[in-house]
Design a protein around this motif. Structure first.
Motif, mmCIF file in Angstrom:
data_model
loop_
_atom_site.group_PDB
_atom_site.id
_atom_site.type_symbol
_atom_site.label_atom_id
_atom_site.label_comp_id
_atom_site.label_asym_id
_atom_site.label_seq_id
_atom_site.Cartn_x
_atom_site.Cartn_y
_atom_site.Cartn_z
ATOM 1 N N GLU A 94 0.808 -1.222 0.000
ATOM 2 C CA GLU A 94 0.000 0.000 0.000
ATOM 3 C C GLU A 94 0.840 1.271 0.000
ATOM 4 O OE1 GLU A 94 -2.002 1.181 3.716
ATOM 5 O OE2 GLU A 94 -1.368 -0.748 4.541
ATOM 6 N N ASP A 99 -7.094 1.905 -7.847
ATOM 7 C CA ASP A 99 -7.674 0.566 -7.960
ATOM 8 C C ASP A 99 -6.779 -0.470 -7.272
ATOM 9 O OD1 ASP A 99 -9.851 1.527 -9.358
ATOM 10 O OD2 ASP A 99 -9.011 1.086 -11.335
ATOM 11 N N GLU A 100 -5.472 -0.349 -7.482
ATOM 12 C CA GLU A 100 -4.522 -1.242 -6.812
ATOM 13 C C GLU A 100 -4.580 -1.045 -5.296
ATOM 14 O OE1 GLU A 100 -2.694 -3.628 -7.887
ATOM 15 O OE2 GLU A 100 -2.811 -3.381 -10.055
ATOM 16 N N ARG A 109 -7.580 -2.653 -3.847
ATOM 17 C CA ARG A 109 -7.374 -4.098 -3.803
ATOM 18 C C ARG A 109 -6.497 -4.492 -2.614
ATOM 19 N NH1 ARG A 109 -3.410 -7.370 -5.237
ATOM 20 N NH2 ARG A 109 -2.197 -5.679 -6.199
ATOM 21 N N LEU A 110 -5.505 -3.660 -2.307
ATOM 22 C CA LEU A 110 -4.571 -3.979 -1.231
ATOM 23 C C LEU A 110 -5.149 -3.711 0.154
ATOM 24 C CD1 LEU A 110 -1.358 -2.437 -2.837
ATOM 25 C CD2 LEU A 110 -1.654 -4.861 -2.267
ATOM 26 N N ASP A 137 -8.709 -2.290 0.788
ATOM 27 C CA ASP A 137 -10.164 -2.232 0.905
ATOM 28 C C ASP A 137 -10.580 -1.146 1.909
ATOM 29 O OD1 ASP A 137 -12.740 -2.989 0.192
ATOM 30 O OD2 ASP A 137 -12.932 -4.377 1.877
ATOM 31 N N ARG A 154 -11.224 4.546 -0.991
ATOM 32 C CA ARG A 154 -12.332 4.618 -1.955
ATOM 33 C C ARG A 154 -12.838 6.058 -2.094
ATOM 34 N NH1 ARG A 154 -14.381 -0.337 -3.426
ATOM 35 N NH2 ARG A 154 -13.657 -2.134 -2.189
#
Length: 392
Positions: free
Chosen positions: A264, A294-295, A298-299, A301, A306
């Motif tokens: 992250e 987006d990555e 994914r890492l 959440d 977001r």
């Protein structure tokens, strides 16, 4: 002739080494921290008239005597007293930077991140409980309880039982984010420690964290005006950005990414690097920034990630797309209202944006942010009143 005042910044620099020396010699962390604070008070009182030849040694000796006094006064610690009554040997003490070791102690996995940061700021950074409470915008009594709980948790944790590296990285990250408030430059200290950690840990995320710090710190000269007001990223004078830190940060990041173990902090640093690469705000590669978000989603959440991604989508695909992404998130998220205000402003809905800026100002976490949002609301309302006059 007046006695010379004590150099409080220099005194604060001695705290980690003194605290580490006491813990190494067997004092529990809470007792050691209290003893160091009392030694600092005595130093401020006595050094202006008689400064010792070895300030660090003086602090260790004075604090150690306090530890021994406390041990002697507590019957339940009589057995412990036998182990700790010897004072440190006379003579100069070694100048060893043990701050990172203390970070591993303060960042013990049994602590929450908030407690770990509070304890680190108090014990290692030398801030008072009141200063830390002001940084967190909580009552001093609340922060005192938080720090006391943290100290009780690590009471029996020794420096040879290092905390988890990921927790240390998280605490450093949070300390850096606190670095622009208060009268101690915590951001610069976080960078110094991140350099040490990246050099010794051989960990890609430690490198990613260092790169992130460098790239964000590079923008510091342009982040505020002379009156202390905030300057949004899009309005910053990029000639003021420190290109030396950007160059170093990008090099550290590229070396970490080449090892193909994305984390992250590397992803956050990549986003910061894309901002740094743009010569003007209009040249920002928002499409690629969204891809990095987006990555990051994914890492981690993370709802906060977001939220930031929604703003980036608004810049890449238009404000309505950003508002659609925002609508999927919890309105109670920090800076949700401010993000909504910005996206509505970009969409041309000035009335809604102005009202949301007012609401966001009431929720702001610090005075500079509150003033910025209030001014933005006032500017939009003035614009609306001017338009109303023209239509009339």
């Amino acid at each position: 002739m007046a006695a010379d005042a004590v150099d409080e910044a220099g005194l604060r620099d001695l705290i980690p080494g003194v605290l580490a020396a006491l813990v190494h010699r067997g004092a529990d962390f809470a007792t050691a921290e209290d003893a160091v604070q009392e030694a600092l008070v005595r130093a401020v009182e006595t050094w202006p008239n008689q400064r010792p030849d070895d300030p660090k040694g003086w602090l260790i000796t004075t604090a150690w005597r306090r530890v021994v006094d406390l041990a002697r006064s507590d019957i339940a610690r009589r057995r412990r007293e036998l182990r700790v009554t010897d004072e440190p040997p006379p003579g100069p003490t070694a100048s060893v930077d043990e701050t990172l070791q203390l970070y591993f102690l303060c960042a013990h996995p049994s602590l929450t991140p908030a407690s770990a940061v509070a304890l680190t700021l108090r014990a290692v950074g030398g801030l008072t409980t009141r200063q830390i409470a002001q940084a967190y915008l909580v009552p001093e009594a609340t922060m005192a309880q938080r720090i006391s709980r943290a100290k009780r948790t690590v009471r029996n944790v020794r420096l040879d039982r290092r905390g988890d590296l990921r927790t240390v990285l998280r605490v450093l990250y949070l300390v850096f984010n606190e670095g622009y408030s208060g009268d101690v430059d915590l951001a610069a200290e976080a960078i110094r420690l991140a350099r040490q950690l990246a050099a010794t840990a051989d960990d890609v995320e430690a490198a990613g964290l260092l790169a992130l710090f460098l790239l964000h710190h590079a923008r510091r000269p342009a982040r505020t005006r002379a009156d202390g007001s905030l300057v949004p990223l899009s309005d910053q004078d990029r000639d003021l950005w420190r290109r030396d830190l950007i160059t170093e940060g990008v090099a550290v990041l590229q070396a970490a990414l080449a090892r193909d173990r994305l984390g992250e902090y590397q992803a956050q640093a990549a986003i910061a690097a894309l901002h740094a690469d743009a010569q003007t705000a209009d040249e920002t590669d928002w499409v690629q920034i969204v891809e990095w978000y987006d990555e990051l989603v994914r890492l981690t959440d993370s709802p906060v990630v977001r939220l930031n991604r929604a703003v980036a989508v608004g810049a890449a695909d238009g404000p309505q797309a950003g508002l659609a992404e925002l609508a999927e998130l919890d309105p109670m998220l920090p800076r949700y209202t401010a993000s909504a205000a910005y996206l509505h402003e970009q969409a041309g809905d000035i009335a809604t944006a102005a009202q949301l800026y007012v609401e966001a100002a009431a929720q702001a976490q610090n005075l500079a942010e509150r003033n910025h949002l209030t001014l933005r609301a006032a500017t939009l309302r003035h614009h609306l009143s001017g338009e109303g006059g023209v239509r009339g």
